[in-house]
Scaffold this motif. Structure first.
Motif, PDB file in Angstrom:
ATOM      1  N   CYS A   1      16.764 -14.053 -12.363  1.00  0.00           N
ATOM      2  CA  CYS A   1      15.737 -14.371 -13.360  1.00  0.00           C
ATOM      3  C   CYS A   1      14.413 -13.637 -13.134  1.00  0.00           C
ATOM      4  O   CYS A   1      13.754 -13.251 -14.100  1.00  0.00           O
ATOM      5  N   TRP A   2      14.016 -13.469 -11.878  1.00  0.00           N
ATOM      6  CA  TRP A   2      12.707 -12.901 -11.611  1.00  0.00           C
ATOM      7  C   TRP A   2      12.722 -11.393 -11.437  1.00  0.00           C
ATOM      8  O   TRP A   2      11.808 -10.701 -11.888  1.00  0.00           O
TER       9      TRP A   2
ATOM     10  N   PRO B   1      14.616  -8.923 -12.801  1.00  0.00           N
ATOM     11  CA  PRO B   1      14.541  -8.136 -14.047  1.00  0.00           C
ATOM     12  C   PRO B   1      13.162  -8.168 -14.695  1.00  0.00           C
ATOM     13  O   PRO B   1      12.714  -7.148 -15.230  1.00  0.00           O
ATOM     14  N   TYR B   2      12.481  -9.318 -14.603  1.00  0.00           N
ATOM     15  CA  TYR B   2      11.157  -9.385 -15.207  1.00  0.00           C
ATOM     16  C   TYR B   2      10.150  -8.567 -14.405  1.00  0.00           C
ATOM     17  O   TYR B   2       9.256  -7.931 -14.979  1.00  0.00           O
TER      18      TYR B   2
ATOM     19  N   ILE C   1      10.835  -5.865 -12.710  1.00  0.00           N
ATOM     20  CA  ILE C   1      11.119  -4.468 -13.071  1.00  0.00           C
ATOM     21  C   ILE C   1      10.532  -4.147 -14.442  1.00  0.00           C
ATOM     22  O   ILE C   1       9.969  -3.064 -14.665  1.00  0.00           O
ATOM     23  N   PHE C   2      10.634  -5.084 -15.366  1.00  0.00           N
ATOM     24  CA  PHE C   2      10.069  -4.882 -16.699  1.00  0.00           C
ATOM     25  C   PHE C   2       8.557  -4.726 -16.644  1.00  0.00           C
ATOM     26  O   PHE C   2       7.974  -3.882 -17.350  1.00  0.00           O
ATOM     27  N   GLN C   3       7.886  -5.526 -15.809  1.00  0.00           N
ATOM     28  CA  GLN C   3       6.434  -5.407 -15.680  1.00  0.00           C
ATOM     29  C   GLN C   3       6.043  -4.052 -15.092  1.00  0.00           C
ATOM     30  O   GLN C   3       5.079  -3.423 -15.545  1.00  0.00           O
TER      31      GLN C   3
ATOM     32  N   MET D   1      15.256  -3.394 -20.838  1.00  0.00           N
ATOM     33  CA  MET D   1      14.605  -4.140 -19.772  1.00  0.00           C
ATOM     34  C   MET D   1      13.645  -5.189 -20.324  1.00  0.00           C
ATOM     35  O   MET D   1      13.473  -6.257 -19.711  1.00  0.00           O
ATOM     36  N   SER D   2      13.030  -4.932 -21.462  1.00  0.00           N
ATOM     37  CA  SER D   2      12.162  -5.944 -22.060  1.00  0.00           C
ATOM     38  C   SER D   2      12.970  -7.150 -22.519  1.00  0.00           C
ATOM     39  O   SER D   2      12.553  -8.299 -22.327  1.00  0.00           O
TER      40      SER D   2
ATOM     41  N   THR E   1      16.081  -8.100 -21.386  1.00  0.00           N
ATOM     42  CA  THR E   1      16.650  -8.784 -20.230  1.00  0.00           C
ATOM     43  C   THR E   1      15.577  -9.430 -19.361  1.00  0.00           C
ATOM     44  O   THR E   1      15.804 -10.499 -18.783  1.00  0.00           O
ATOM     45  N   GLY E   2      14.406  -8.792 -19.276  1.00  0.00           N
ATOM     46  CA  GLY E   2      13.335  -9.360 -18.454  1.00  0.00           C
ATOM     47  C   GLY E   2      12.809 -10.666 -19.013  1.00  0.00           C
ATOM     48  O   GLY E   2      12.745 -11.683 -18.311  1.00  0.00           O
TER      49      GLY E   2
ATOM     50  N   SER F   1      15.704 -13.311 -19.103  1.00  0.00           N
ATOM     51  CA  SER F   1      16.009 -13.912 -17.802  1.00  0.00           C
ATOM     52  C   SER F   1      14.941 -14.914 -17.391  1.00  0.00           C
ATOM     53  O   SER F   1      15.256 -15.945 -16.776  1.00  0.00           O
TER      54      SER F   1
END
Length: 342
Positions: free
Chosen positions: A264-265, A267-268, A270-272, A294-295, A297-298, A301
């Protein structure tokens, strides 16, 4: 962006966000109904969790709009503000609610005998207001003037740092001036302040509280194991299996927390990182397929975290499970009656 590329991007966003939004929306409704139907769950901790579920439900609804924030659209000033401000407000409120739920549960574990005396319980309306009002105020700052929007056929800009750049483009047609992009709504300072001043501190606080809770659980587990060993020595017995079961439960808890963080964290995070890199790199990286994936999934998640917390509690899912069991029994009973009649 070419029309063909824009169409392919829209299809990619549709195929990614629709399944995620459907799962998030119906799962949140499932848990919300479970809490509403069980009167024993009508207390302050569950009200905080209910507020988180509502924010998560809104996040699932706006999930399909978040990846589109990187695309260009022909919109006027008001519609452009709504398109960017509302999803940003929903996400920030979801993040603030997530921090509040972790903070309330952290207080219950750190001080189980006095947690009801803390301000989050004594001033519940104020605590609930702190997770909705600050995100709304901050997300609405572009509507109050902190933006880079330029009216058609004018040389004025709300950002003094980009006055020369805007004045050079004001000679173009009004359609080009009315192109709605994230750069016209959110200045770079606004984005950096949101990421470094709101999002990262919220994530670090959740990680710190979770780590502190695991450390407390580990200390309590060690004390319980010492008591069991002392009792076994006095009774001249072999070490009981209860100690092994406790260690196994703690290992499962640590594994569950670690898996939740990875799924959960990460992917977010990585998106940031990709968002900050894309902000420095330009518009092309913002509209790439990898960034869109990625946006989705981020953010998706992140929205799964309340579902994991809710579905893991049988009290939340028990009312709906009973209704589903009754419907299944009636359906089977109806089929049996038909077979007998035949």
């Amino acid at each position: 962006m070419d029309p063909l590329d824009n169409l392919n991007t829209e299809k990619l966003i549709f195929y990614l966000t629709v399944p995620l939004s459907t799962i998030i929306i119906f799962s949140n409704l499932f848990i919300i109904i479970g809490i509403a139907c069980n009167r024993q769950l009508h207390n302050t901790p569950n009200y905080f969790f209910l507020s988180l579920l509502v924010a998560d439900l809104c996040t699932g609804i706006t999930l399909q709009f978040i990846p589109r924030m990187s695309l260009e659209r022909q919109l006027d000033f008001k519609h452009c503000l709504v398109m960017y401000i509302f999803p940003n407000f929903i996400f920030l409120s979801f993040l603030f609610n997530l921090v509040m739920v972790h903070y309330e549960r952290y207080l219950c574990i750190v001080s189980p005998l006095h947690h009801s005396q803390f301000w989050v319980h004594r001033c519940f309306p104020l605590a609930l207001l702190t997770v909705w009002l600050p995100p709304l105020l901050y997300a609405s700052l572009p509507a109050f003037g902190w933006n880079n929007w330029v009216e058609p056929n004018t040389n004025k800009s709300f950002d003094s740092n980009e006055t020369l750049l805007r004045s050079s483009t004001s000679r173009n047609s009004s359609k080009e001036d009315e192109v709605c992009t994230y750069k016209q709504v959110f200045p770079k300072a606004f984005i950096y302040l949101e990421v470094c001043g709101l999002v990262l501190p919220a994530m670090l606080s959740i990680v710190a509280m979770t780590g502190r809770v695991l450390w407390i659980a580990h200390k309590q587990l060690q004390n319980i194991c010492k008591l069991h060993r002392a009792v076994d020595r006095l009774q001249q017995q072999q070490p009981s299996d209860h100690e092994q079961q406790l260690n196994l439960r703690y290992a499962k808890c640590v594994a569950a927390v670690s898996l939740t963080f990875l799924v959960c964290w990460v992917p977010y995070i990585i998106f940031q990182l990709m968002s900050v890199t894309a902000l420095q790199g330009g518009e092309r990286s913002q509209s790439s397929s990898l960034y869109i994936i990625m946006s989705c999934t981020g953010i998706g998640s992140m929205a799964v975290i309340p579902l994991i917390l809710g579905l893991a509690n049988k009290q939340y899912t028990e009312p709906i499970s009973r209704v589903m069991l009754k419907l299944r029994n009636r359906w089977r009973g109806g089929q049996n009656n038909r077979d007998i009649a035949l």
